[in-house]
Motif scaffolding. Sequence first.
Motif, PDB file in Angstrom:
ATOM      1  N   SER A   1       5.080 -17.835  -8.137  1.00 46.82           N
ATOM      2  CA  SER A   1       3.623 -17.784  -8.126  1.00 46.82           C
ATOM      3  C   SER A   1       3.052 -17.643  -6.715  1.00 46.82           C
ATOM      4  N   ALA A   2       3.839 -18.013  -5.701  1.00 48.89           N
ATOM      5  CA  ALA A   2       3.334 -17.970  -4.330  1.00 48.89           C
ATOM      6  C   ALA A   2       3.048 -16.548  -3.861  1.00 48.89           C
ATOM      7  N   LEU A   3       3.814 -15.586  -4.362  1.00 53.55           N
ATOM      8  CA  LEU A   3       3.650 -14.194  -3.946  1.00 53.55           C
ATOM      9  C   LEU A   3       3.138 -13.321  -5.081  1.00 53.55           C
ATOM     10  N   GLU A   4       2.629 -13.942  -6.097  1.00 57.31           N
ATOM     11  CA  GLU A   4       2.174 -13.205  -7.273  1.00 57.31           C
ATOM     12  C   GLU A   4       0.987 -12.304  -6.936  1.00 57.31           C
ATOM     13  N   GLY A   5       1.041 -11.082  -7.412  1.00 57.79           N
ATOM     14  CA  GLY A   5      -0.071 -10.160  -7.229  1.00 57.79           C
ATOM     15  C   GLY A   5      -0.056  -9.360  -5.947  1.00 57.79           C
ATOM     16  N   LEU A   6       0.911  -9.612  -5.068  1.00 59.04           N
ATOM     17  CA  LEU A   6       0.944  -8.907  -3.778  1.00 59.04           C
ATOM     18  C   LEU A   6       1.671  -7.570  -3.929  1.00 59.04           C
ATOM     19  N   GLU A   7       1.102  -6.688  -4.706  1.00 61.82           N
ATOM     20  CA  GLU A   7       1.748  -5.415  -5.019  1.00 61.82           C
ATOM     21  C   GLU A   7       1.689  -4.424  -3.865  1.00 61.82           C
ATOM     22  N   ASN A   8       0.883  -4.705  -2.840  1.00 59.01           N
ATOM     23  CA  ASN A   8       0.800  -3.819  -1.672  1.00 59.01           C
ATOM     24  C   ASN A   8       1.628  -4.319  -0.492  1.00 59.01           C
ATOM     25  N   LEU A   9       2.266  -5.466  -0.642  1.00 66.28           N
ATOM     26  CA  LEU A   9       3.029  -6.040   0.465  1.00 66.28           C
ATOM     27  C   LEU A   9       4.253  -5.187   0.778  1.00 66.28           C
ATOM     28  N   THR A  10       4.384  -4.777   2.033  1.00 70.69           N
ATOM     29  CA  THR A  10       5.520  -3.954   2.451  1.00 70.69           C
ATOM     30  C   THR A  10       6.519  -4.728   3.304  1.00 70.69           C
ATOM     31  N   ALA A  11       6.083  -5.782   3.991  1.00 72.30           N
ATOM     32  CA  ALA A  11       6.983  -6.527   4.877  1.00 72.30           C
ATOM     33  C   ALA A  11       6.749  -8.025   4.717  1.00 72.30           C
TER      34      ALA A  11
ATOM     35  N   GLU B   1      15.580 -22.145  -2.051  1.00 74.74           N
ATOM     36  CA  GLU B   1      15.385 -21.501  -3.349  1.00 74.74           C
ATOM     37  C   GLU B   1      14.300 -20.431  -3.247  1.00 74.74           C
ATOM     38  N   MET B   2      14.653 -19.225  -3.701  1.00 72.24           N
ATOM     39  CA  MET B   2      13.700 -18.128  -3.744  1.00 72.24           C
ATOM     40  C   MET B   2      13.361 -17.727  -5.176  1.00 72.24           C
ATOM     41  N   GLY B   3      14.291 -17.969  -6.100  1.00 71.89           N
ATOM     42  CA  GLY B   3      14.062 -17.567  -7.476  1.00 71.89           C
ATOM     43  C   GLY B   3      13.842 -16.065  -7.573  1.00 71.89           C
ATOM     44  N   ALA B   4      12.880 -15.659  -8.392  1.00 73.28           N
ATOM     45  CA  ALA B   4      12.555 -14.235  -8.565  1.00 73.28           C
ATOM     46  C   ALA B   4      11.248 -13.887  -7.877  1.00 73.28           C
ATOM     47  N   SER B   5      10.979 -14.557  -6.774  1.00 75.37           N
ATOM     48  CA  SER B   5       9.694 -14.368  -6.099  1.00 75.37           C
ATOM     49  C   SER B   5       9.520 -12.984  -5.493  1.00 75.37           C
ATOM     50  N   LEU B   6      10.627 -12.249  -5.282  1.00 74.39           N
ATOM     51  CA  LEU B   6      10.526 -10.902  -4.719  1.00 74.39           C
ATOM     52  C   LEU B   6      10.344  -9.826  -5.784  1.00 74.39           C
ATOM     53  N   LYS B   7      10.637 -10.147  -6.998  1.00 70.05           N
ATOM     54  CA  LYS B   7      10.738  -9.140  -8.056  1.00 70.05           C
ATOM     55  C   LYS B   7       9.440  -8.377  -8.276  1.00 70.05           C
ATOM     56  N   GLY B   8       8.311  -9.050  -8.197  1.00 70.81           N
ATOM     57  CA  GLY B   8       7.031  -8.403  -8.472  1.00 70.81           C
ATOM     58  C   GLY B   8       6.416  -7.685  -7.292  1.00 70.81           C
ATOM     59  N   LEU B   9       7.087  -7.681  -6.143  1.00 67.30           N
ATOM     60  CA  LEU B   9       6.540  -7.039  -4.943  1.00 67.30           C
ATOM     61  C   LEU B   9       6.915  -5.562  -4.961  1.00 67.30           C
ATOM     62  N   LYS B  10       6.130  -4.773  -5.661  1.00 71.18           N
ATOM     63  CA  LYS B  10       6.481  -3.394  -5.983  1.00 71.18           C
ATOM     64  C   LYS B  10       6.516  -2.453  -4.776  1.00 71.18           C
ATOM     65  N   SER B  11       5.900  -2.858  -3.671  1.00 71.69           N
ATOM     66  CA  SER B  11       5.859  -1.994  -2.480  1.00 71.69           C
ATOM     67  C   SER B  11       6.712  -2.531  -1.341  1.00 71.69           C
ATOM     68  N   LEU B  12       7.443  -3.612  -1.582  1.00 73.89           N
ATOM     69  CA  LEU B  12       8.175  -4.272  -0.508  1.00 73.89           C
ATOM     70  C   LEU B  12       9.274  -3.378   0.066  1.00 73.89           C
ATOM     71  N   ILE B  13       9.257  -3.204   1.383  1.00 74.13           N
ATOM     72  CA  ILE B  13      10.263  -2.408   2.087  1.00 74.13           C
ATOM     73  C   ILE B  13      11.212  -3.299   2.876  1.00 74.13           C
ATOM     74  N   LEU B  14      10.689  -4.354   3.476  1.00 81.09           N
ATOM     75  CA  LEU B  14      11.509  -5.227   4.323  1.00 81.09           C
ATOM     76  C   LEU B  14      11.349  -6.673   3.886  1.00 81.09           C
ATOM     77  N   ALA B  15      12.482  -7.365   3.694  1.00 82.83           N
ATOM     78  CA  ALA B  15      12.486  -8.796   3.390  1.00 82.83           C
ATOM     79  C   ALA B  15      13.429  -9.491   4.357  1.00 82.83           C
ATOM     80  N   ASP B  16      12.883 -10.333   5.220  1.00 81.91           N
ATOM     81  CA  ASP B  16      13.691 -11.071   6.195  1.00 81.91           C
ATOM     82  C   ASP B  16      13.752 -12.532   5.776  1.00 81.91           C
ATOM     83  N   LEU B  17      14.904 -12.933   5.239  1.00 85.55           N
ATOM     84  CA  LEU B  17      15.132 -14.306   4.783  1.00 85.55           C
ATOM     85  C   LEU B  17      16.246 -14.959   5.582  1.00 85.55           C
ATOM     86  N   SER B  18      16.514 -14.467   6.752  1.00 83.44           N
ATOM     87  CA  SER B  18      17.601 -14.984   7.577  1.00 83.44           C
ATOM     88  C   SER B  18      17.277 -16.378   8.112  1.00 83.44           C
TER      89      SER B  18
END
Length: 380
Positions: free
Chosen positions: A198-208, A218-235
């Motif tokens: 729910s924290a990232l819900e609706g952020l369909e324009n997020l690219t980074a 724990e990340m769960g499926a929080s990235l799944k709905g980010l339809k425009s995501l290009i870069l994810a840095d979880l290091s």
Amino acid sequence: MPWATILILAGLCGASLAQYNEEEDLAWLQYYLRQSRVASYNYVPYYEEESPPYAYSYPSGPDTEPEPEPEPQQASPWRCPQECDCPPNFSSAMYCDTRNLRYLPFVPSRMKYVYFQNNLVTSIQEGAFDNATELEWLALHNNQIGSERMGKRVFGKLQRLERLYLNNNNLTRVPSPLPRSLRELHLSYNHISKVPASALEGLENLTALYLSHNFIFEMGASLKGLKSLILADLSYNNLRKVPDGLPPSLEQLYLEYNYIQAIPDEYFQVSPRLLYVRMSHNSLTNQGLASNTFNSSSILELDLSYNRLQKIPRVNTNLENLYLQGNRIDEFSISSFCSVVDVMNYSRLQVLRLDGNEIKRNAVPPDAPLCLRRATVIEI
């Protein structure tokens, strides 16, 4: 004689006044009267239990009645706070960085780019940006902002916000809700431990999305709905498993310095644009990898260095850079790169690092040059 003098003076005055347009003269007079009642800016930082956020006063002239106080969002919309700089040649930007500020000054409504970084701000009061709904960039990094002292909907009205910088603060959770217009979210170097979907819900324009150097387990499926995501840095977190459901748009995934032990089969197949995968300094073993885990035709760079691998995992022939140094690999298996070795079938690999393993130099198979004919760097 006195009457004649008066008439002459009156005539001169009339002739002088006749040189000016009557409407312009009246406009000037109104402007002058307004200037005698210039608004004074008096901002006092507050918290929810205290007084309203922005206080304005309009001192009246000695012989006039006091004017009614305007609404806060209508008062002095163009004025730059005295704590900040608003360059005349860049009227939509406000620079309040590196000034030892402990509160957020008023943001004029015309601003699109506001910089509050490198200060001592600990809280963001509710409604702090309600007047500045045109904001596109908001820099709040390198402060001391905590999640408990941030308004619940402080970013709710910023429907044009594209870049939000909150890295290097004391946040314990992802601010929510966030505007759907957001393209970049910087939250590295905080104290976040969990990212619910729910924290990232609706952020369909997020690219980074930058979440490195936190305590996320724990990340769960929080990235799944980010339809425009290009870069994810979880290091540099505490993840023990990879996030569920990567978005199809993803091109760069950084998971180094975690505690990940396994990756599901065909995990990367759902992201056909994925180019760079970095998973160094984890706890990966061959038992935790399926045979086709990294056999993705889109990946060009794969970093699996400093894990617990004993064999070279199978990779796609399109891979160009493979980093495996610092593992426990004891054999050079050419089948990991080429299922068939001949003139027409070969790997596009250019850089292969196997140093810091248990492989001996004379263990390289004779058909390796044919399979790895594109390689310019092979370190063993």
